[in-house]
Design an enzyme around this catalytic site. Structure first.
Site, PDB file in Angstrom:
ATOM      1  CB  ALA A 159      -0.919  -0.003   1.224  1.00 26.08           C
ATOM      2  CD  GLU A 209      -4.759  -6.706   3.030  1.00 30.12           C
ATOM      3  OE1 GLU A 209      -5.315  -6.889   4.126  1.00 30.12           O
ATOM      4  OE2 GLU A 209      -4.392  -5.582   2.637  1.00 30.12           O
ATOM      5  CD  GLU A 214       0.222  -5.245   5.952  1.00 25.64           C
ATOM      6  OE1 GLU A 214      -0.513  -5.150   4.960  1.00 25.64           O
ATOM      7  OE2 GLU A 214       0.956  -6.239   6.155  1.00 25.64           O
TER       8      GLU A 214
END
Length: 257
Positions: free
Chosen positions: A65, A111, A131
């Protein structure tokens, strides 16, 4: 529809969505995810498209991300923006979606791949959820999708450690369908997609619904759904064509009706 962060093209009955932020290793920001899901939904409605593929470039699927976009977020700003609603829409896609993965496939990118139905990976591919090293955790379904795929203990190991894992281990755990040489990933992914596009579209759709539901339904409820979908297939012209072709010993010509 104009796209800024993805490229879109078709090869036969396969619709391809190519991630296109090479300057930041295809890091997923909200606009990119919106563009991806919008395009998948368009392909899902297009009768000319039978299979979809999401791919990066020859070096990387996506590094994760976009951290710059999230650094200053607060719980309230996240709640107001509702950034994961678009991911929920992806779970409603009816047609097959294949992830074609080279290089890094981390965090949000992992994901994205787990939301797809199948994953074809290069030997150079690396999967993981880093993460925890940023003081957060997966938020777009990673903890749920990975656990369903490989079980609690192995999922905890992957997510707690935050280290990338190689494609061969991902394949051994059932996350990845096929591992090939890096230079053959697109070719193998397209070959797989074209083979799937030749199957009866209604059957493929009904099978996807039943198999995905199997993870959440009791055995009896799952069997009921399977039987309902089995009966529904007999209302299609493709069922008549498929069985007639079998009896006549010729290849079937499925029309998706």
């Amino acid at each position: 529809m104009s796209h800024q962060l993805i490229k879109v093209y078709e090869e036969g009955q396969v619709g391809v969505v190519e991630l296109n932020r090479p300057n930041v290793l295809n890091a997923l920001n909200r606009q990119m995810v919106d563009e991806i899901v919008d395009q998948l939904e368009m392909y899902d409605r297009n009768p000319e498209i039978r299979v979809m593929m999401i791919k990066g470039n020859d070096k990387v699927f996506a590094a994760g991300a976009d951290i710059d976009e999230m650094m200053e977020e607060t719980p309230l700003s996240m709640e107001m923006a509702n950034p994961f609603a678009v991911w929920d829409r992806m779970t409603l896609i009816k047609k097959p979606v294949i992830a074609s993965v080279n290089g890094f496939c981390l965090g949000g990118a992992f994901e994205l791949a787990l939301h797809c139905d199948l994953i074809i990976a290069g030997e150079d591919a690396k999967f993981g959820f880093p993460e925890v090293k940023l003081g957060v955790m997966p938020g777009a379904g990673g903890t749920q999708l990975l656990t369903k795929a490989i079980g609690q203990r192995k999922a905890l190991e992957w997510i707690w450690l935050g280290e990338p894992f190689k494609a061969d281990e991902a394949q051994s755990l059932g996350i990845v369908n096929r591992v090939v040489a890096p230079e053959l990933v697109k070719e193998e992914s397209m070959r797989f997609a074209q083979s799937l596009a030749n199957q009866a579209p209604i059957s493929v759709r009904l099978i996807k619904e039943a198999v995905r539901a199997a993870e959440d339904l009791s055995l009896m409820d799952g069997m009921k759904l399977e039987r309902k979908n089995f009966y529904l297939a007999f209302d299609s012209e493709d069922q008549k064509e498929g069985m007639k072709a079998f009896v006549e010993k010729r290849p079937p010509h499925f029309k998706g009706v």
